[in-house]
Design a protein around this motif. Structure first.
Motif, PDB file in Angstrom:
ATOM      1  N   MET A   1     -15.947  10.425  26.110  1.00 50.75           N
ATOM      2  CA  MET A   1     -15.199   9.496  25.269  1.00 50.75           C
ATOM      3  C   MET A   1     -13.832  10.095  24.921  1.00 50.75           C
ATOM      4  SD  MET A   1     -16.337   7.939  21.567  1.00 50.75           S
ATOM      5  CE  MET A   1     -15.243   6.857  20.663  1.00 50.75           C
ATOM      6  N   SER A   2     -12.735   9.317  25.149  1.00 47.45           N
ATOM      7  CA  SER A   2     -11.391   9.815  24.884  1.00 47.45           C
ATOM      8  C   SER A   2     -11.142   9.900  23.384  1.00 47.45           C
ATOM      9  CB  SER A   2     -10.357   8.886  25.525  1.00 47.45           C
ATOM     10  OG  SER A   2     -10.463   7.585  25.008  1.00 47.45           O
ATOM     11  N   ALA A   3     -10.251  10.825  23.019  1.00 46.82           N
ATOM     12  CA  ALA A   3      -9.923  10.989  21.611  1.00 46.82           C
ATOM     13  C   ALA A   3      -9.163   9.768  21.104  1.00 46.82           C
ATOM     14  CB  ALA A   3      -9.090  12.252  21.432  1.00 46.82           C
ATOM     15  N   ARG A   4      -9.410   9.424  19.850  1.00 48.69           N
ATOM     16  CA  ARG A   4      -8.703   8.287  19.256  1.00 48.69           C
ATOM     17  C   ARG A   4      -7.260   8.664  18.979  1.00 48.69           C
ATOM     18  NH1 ARG A   4     -13.653   8.320  16.279  1.00 48.69           N
ATOM     19  NH2 ARG A   4     -15.020   6.641  16.997  1.00 48.69           N
ATOM     20  N   LYS A   5      -6.374   7.723  19.201  1.00 49.28           N
ATOM     21  CA  LYS A   5      -4.983   7.950  18.851  1.00 49.28           C
ATOM     22  C   LYS A   5      -4.855   8.053  17.336  1.00 49.28           C
ATOM     23  CE  LYS A   5      -2.466   5.803  22.683  1.00 49.28           C
ATOM     24  NZ  LYS A   5      -1.445   4.765  23.037  1.00 49.28           N
ATOM     25  N   PRO A   6      -4.101   9.002  16.835  1.00 46.01           N
ATOM     26  CA  PRO A   6      -3.937   9.112  15.393  1.00 46.01           C
ATOM     27  C   PRO A   6      -3.055   7.993  14.846  1.00 46.01           C
ATOM     28  CG  PRO A   6      -2.527  10.688  16.503  1.00 46.01           C
ATOM     29  CD  PRO A   6      -3.391  10.068  17.566  1.00 46.01           C
ATOM     30  N   ILE A   7      -3.176   7.732  13.549  1.00 44.20           N
ATOM     31  CA  ILE A   7      -2.371   6.703  12.902  1.00 44.20           C
ATOM     32  C   ILE A   7      -1.089   7.360  12.391  1.00 44.20           C
ATOM     33  CG2 ILE A   7      -2.329   4.906  11.129  1.00 44.20           C
ATOM     34  CD1 ILE A   7      -4.466   4.529  13.310  1.00 44.20           C
ATOM     35  N   LYS A   8      -0.001   7.097  13.080  1.00 43.99           N
ATOM     36  CA  LYS A   8       1.285   7.707  12.727  1.00 43.99           C
ATOM     37  C   LYS A   8       2.359   6.669  12.385  1.00 43.99           C
ATOM     38  CE  LYS A   8      -0.100  11.924  13.255  1.00 43.99           C
ATOM     39  NZ  LYS A   8      -0.235  12.789  12.050  1.00 43.99           N
ATOM     40  N   LYS A   9       2.057   5.393  12.590  1.00 48.30           N
ATOM     41  CA  LYS A   9       3.030   4.327  12.316  1.00 48.30           C
ATOM     42  C   LYS A   9       2.474   3.396  11.248  1.00 48.30           C
ATOM     43  CE  LYS A   9       4.756   4.322  17.093  1.00 48.30           C
ATOM     44  NZ  LYS A   9       4.976   3.501  18.314  1.00 48.30           N
ATOM     45  N   ALA A  10       3.357   2.915  10.393  1.00 44.54           N
ATOM     46  CA  ALA A  10       2.939   1.967   9.356  1.00 44.54           C
ATOM     47  C   ALA A  10       3.983   0.872   9.214  1.00 44.54           C
ATOM     48  CB  ALA A  10       2.744   2.673   8.017  1.00 44.54           C
TER      49      ALA A  10
ATOM     50  N   ILE B   1       1.244   9.391   7.822  1.00 51.27           N
ATOM     51  CA  ILE B   1       2.132   8.466   8.517  1.00 51.27           C
ATOM     52  C   ILE B   1       3.498   9.124   8.696  1.00 51.27           C
ATOM     53  CG2 ILE B   1       3.278   6.221   8.426  1.00 51.27           C
ATOM     54  CD1 ILE B   1       0.249   6.008   8.790  1.00 51.27           C
ATOM     55  N   GLU B   2       4.051   9.006   9.892  1.00 54.96           N
ATOM     56  CA  GLU B   2       5.337   9.631  10.186  1.00 54.96           C
ATOM     57  C   GLU B   2       6.461   8.615  10.389  1.00 54.96           C
ATOM     58  OE1 GLU B   2       4.605  12.069  13.563  1.00 54.96           O
ATOM     59  OE2 GLU B   2       3.390  13.541  12.452  1.00 54.96           O
ATOM     60  N   GLN B   3       6.115   7.427  10.855  1.00 54.07           N
ATOM     61  CA  GLN B   3       7.137   6.417  11.153  1.00 54.07           C
ATOM     62  C   GLN B   3       6.950   5.209  10.250  1.00 54.07           C
ATOM     63  OE1 GLN B   3       7.393   4.483  15.176  1.00 54.07           O
ATOM     64  NE2 GLN B   3       9.360   5.556  15.223  1.00 54.07           N
ATOM     65  N   ILE B   4       7.965   4.910   9.469  1.00 59.53           N
ATOM     66  CA  ILE B   4       7.949   3.796   8.526  1.00 59.53           C
ATOM     67  C   ILE B   4       8.696   2.617   9.145  1.00 59.53           C
ATOM     68  CG2 ILE B   4       8.602   3.026   6.213  1.00 59.53           C
ATOM     69  CD1 ILE B   4       6.523   5.308   6.263  1.00 59.53           C
ATOM     70  N   ILE B   5       8.027   1.470   9.248  1.00 62.13           N
ATOM     71  CA  ILE B   5       8.625   0.286   9.858  1.00 62.13           C
ATOM     72  C   ILE B   5       8.733  -0.798   8.793  1.00 62.13           C
ATOM     73  CG2 ILE B   5       8.452  -1.423  11.707  1.00 62.13           C
ATOM     74  CD1 ILE B   5       6.424   0.602  13.058  1.00 62.13           C
TER      75      ILE B   5
ATOM     76  N   ALA C   1      -0.894   1.235  10.852  1.00 59.31           N
ATOM     77  CA  ALA C   1      -1.305   0.825   9.514  1.00 59.31           C
ATOM     78  C   ALA C   1      -0.398  -0.285   9.019  1.00 59.31           C
ATOM     79  CB  ALA C   1      -1.240   2.017   8.563  1.00 59.31           C
ATOM     80  N   ILE C   2      -0.898  -1.053   8.060  1.00 59.19           N
ATOM     81  CA  ILE C   2      -0.105  -2.065   7.358  1.00 59.19           C
ATOM     82  C   ILE C   2      -0.325  -1.837   5.867  1.00 59.19           C
ATOM     83  CG2 ILE C   2       0.287  -4.525   6.940  1.00 59.19           C
ATOM     84  CD1 ILE C   2      -1.013  -5.055   9.684  1.00 59.19           C
ATOM     85  N   LEU C   3       0.759  -1.805   5.119  1.00 58.79           N
ATOM     86  CA  LEU C   3       0.669  -1.684   3.659  1.00 58.79           C
ATOM     87  C   LEU C   3       1.480  -2.805   3.026  1.00 58.79           C
ATOM     88  CD1 LEU C   3       0.998   1.488   4.903  1.00 58.79           C
ATOM     89  CD2 LEU C   3       0.453   1.992   2.523  1.00 58.79           C
ATOM     90  N   LEU C   4       0.849  -3.587   2.172  1.00 58.14           N
ATOM     91  CA  LEU C   4       1.531  -4.639   1.438  1.00 58.14           C
ATOM     92  C   LEU C   4       1.962  -4.055   0.094  1.00 58.14           C
ATOM     93  CD1 LEU C   4      -0.790  -7.721   2.118  1.00 58.14           C
ATOM     94  CD2 LEU C   4       0.932  -6.661   3.598  1.00 58.14           C
ATOM     95  N   PRO C   5       3.259  -3.870  -0.124  1.00 56.32           N
ATOM     96  CA  PRO C   5       3.717  -3.203  -1.346  1.00 56.32           C
ATOM     97  C   PRO C   5       3.326  -3.917  -2.637  1.00 56.32           C
ATOM     98  CG  PRO C   5       5.455  -3.231   0.300  1.00 56.32           C
ATOM     99  CD  PRO C   5       4.363  -4.115   0.813  1.00 56.32           C
ATOM    100  N   ASP C   6       3.143  -5.243  -2.583  1.00 56.78           N
ATOM    101  CA  ASP C   6       2.729  -5.987  -3.785  1.00 56.78           C
ATOM    102  C   ASP C   6       1.389  -5.510  -4.319  1.00 56.78           C
ATOM    103  OD1 ASP C   6       4.974  -7.469  -3.715  1.00 56.78           O
ATOM    104  OD2 ASP C   6       4.034  -9.366  -3.213  1.00 56.78           O
ATOM    105  N   GLU C   7       0.560  -5.003  -3.426  1.00 53.24           N
ATOM    106  CA  GLU C   7      -0.747  -4.480  -3.820  1.00 53.24           C
ATOM    107  C   GLU C   7      -0.583  -2.995  -4.133  1.00 53.24           C
ATOM    108  OE1 GLU C   7      -3.516  -6.215  -4.049  1.00 53.24           O
ATOM    109  OE2 GLU C   7      -2.996  -8.084  -3.055  1.00 53.24           O
TER     110      GLU C   7
END
Length: 296
Positions: free
Chosen positions: A1-10, A53-57, A129-135
């Motif tokens: 089983m391949s390693a999961r890609k890490p979560i670096k973008k949001a 997280i390294e990249q903020i979108i 990742a997705i983050l809703l700032p209102d929450e």
């Protein structure tokens, strides 16, 4: 089983008009309204950074350039503060590493799903990742990790797609999106078999509500591309996620912490009061003030 890609973008959807807070938001993005002395967006970005997280979108709209400016280096301000012997550490969280923040425009307000789809070229083939700032998600009193860090840890265990949930009294479920639960993997991790938007109380499959934090696989962009409008005449992220259930692993992580709905005025005031009361530099004074006001 391949390693999961890490979560670096949001992805942070911040294109909304903030009409609930007019006239305050006529010239100031609602995401920059402060809870005590930090704007809402700062809390969300700090939460993402804690999770690795390294990249903020930022998915922005017209009039939202001030959000990006907040994370820039304010040369004049910092120079003046330094000359006056002021402590610059308070500005440290607002400085982004060059290249870490990317913005895209959502020219037309077609819904949360459409806002996420606008970031497709930057997300690429990576989970994100997705983050809703209102929450505003705050770690439990007495310490603990933020919501996104808890989710990343769960993702490393099960992979696939994850949403953050909170348990509410059953008679409140009709105000939220609710999960249909499957197997209970642990005290905090639940399989998701379906998503129901604002169900009648007697038809709700659970009392676990979706709470504004997501980790999704990039395939969701393909679903959003061809998706029509849903509730409210908008392209709904919930509809796209529902289509992925059964095709990819889908789980809910119950957040061990507190949520404040800062999309509402009362929730915004509650968050401000709650966080002010916990501050060492002002908590006692705020408590005395609140008690005085309540006694009048």
């Amino acid at each position: 089983m391949s390693a999961r890609k890490p979560i670096k973008k949001a992805v942070f959807p911040v294109a909304g008009l903030g009409t609930r807070f007019l006239p305050a938001t006529k010239a100031i993005p609602k995401e920059l309204l402060p809870i005590v002395d930090r704007p809402l967006i700062q809390y969300a970005v700090d939460e993402a950074r804690e999770a690795g997280i390294e990249q903020i979108i930022f998915v922005t709209g017209r009039g939202k350039t001030a959000i990006v400016e907040h994370f820039d280096v304010a040369f004049e301000l910092e120079t003046t503060m330094a000359e006056r012997g002021k402590d610059l550490s308070v500005l440290e969280p607002t400085r982004a590493t060059p290249g870490d923040i990317i913005t895209v425009r959502q020219q037309v307000p077609l819904g949360l799903g459409h806002a996420i789809w606008c970031a497709r070229a930057i997300v690429g083939d990576d989970p994100f990742a997705i983050l809703l700032p209102d929450e505003l998600m705050v770690a439990a009193k007495g310490g603990g990790t933020g919501c996104m860090k808890q989710m990343v840890e769960a993702y490393e265990e099960v992979g696939g797609n994850l949403i953050s949930v909170l348990e509410v009294p059953h008679d409140e479920v009709s105000s939220y999106g609710v999960i249909a639960p499957g197997a209970q993997l642990s005290e905090t991790l639940t399989e998701v078999t379906g998503l129901v938007e604002k169900p009648p109380v007697d038809e709700a499959p659970s009392n676990k509500i979706i709470s504004g934090r997501y980790i999704l696989q990039p395939e969701v962009m393909g679903v959003l591309k061809d998706q029509g409008k849903g509730a409210g005449g908008e392209i709904q992220l919930t509809d796209a996620m529902a289509k992925m259930i059964g095709n990819q692993p889908f789980h809910a992580a119950t957040f061990a912490g507190r949520r404040f709905d800062c999309g509402s005025k009362t929730g915004f005031v509650e968050a401000t009061l709650a966080l002010a009361l916990e501050r060492e530099d002002m908590g006692a004074e705020v408590r005395a003030m609140a008690e005085r006001l309540l006694s009048e």
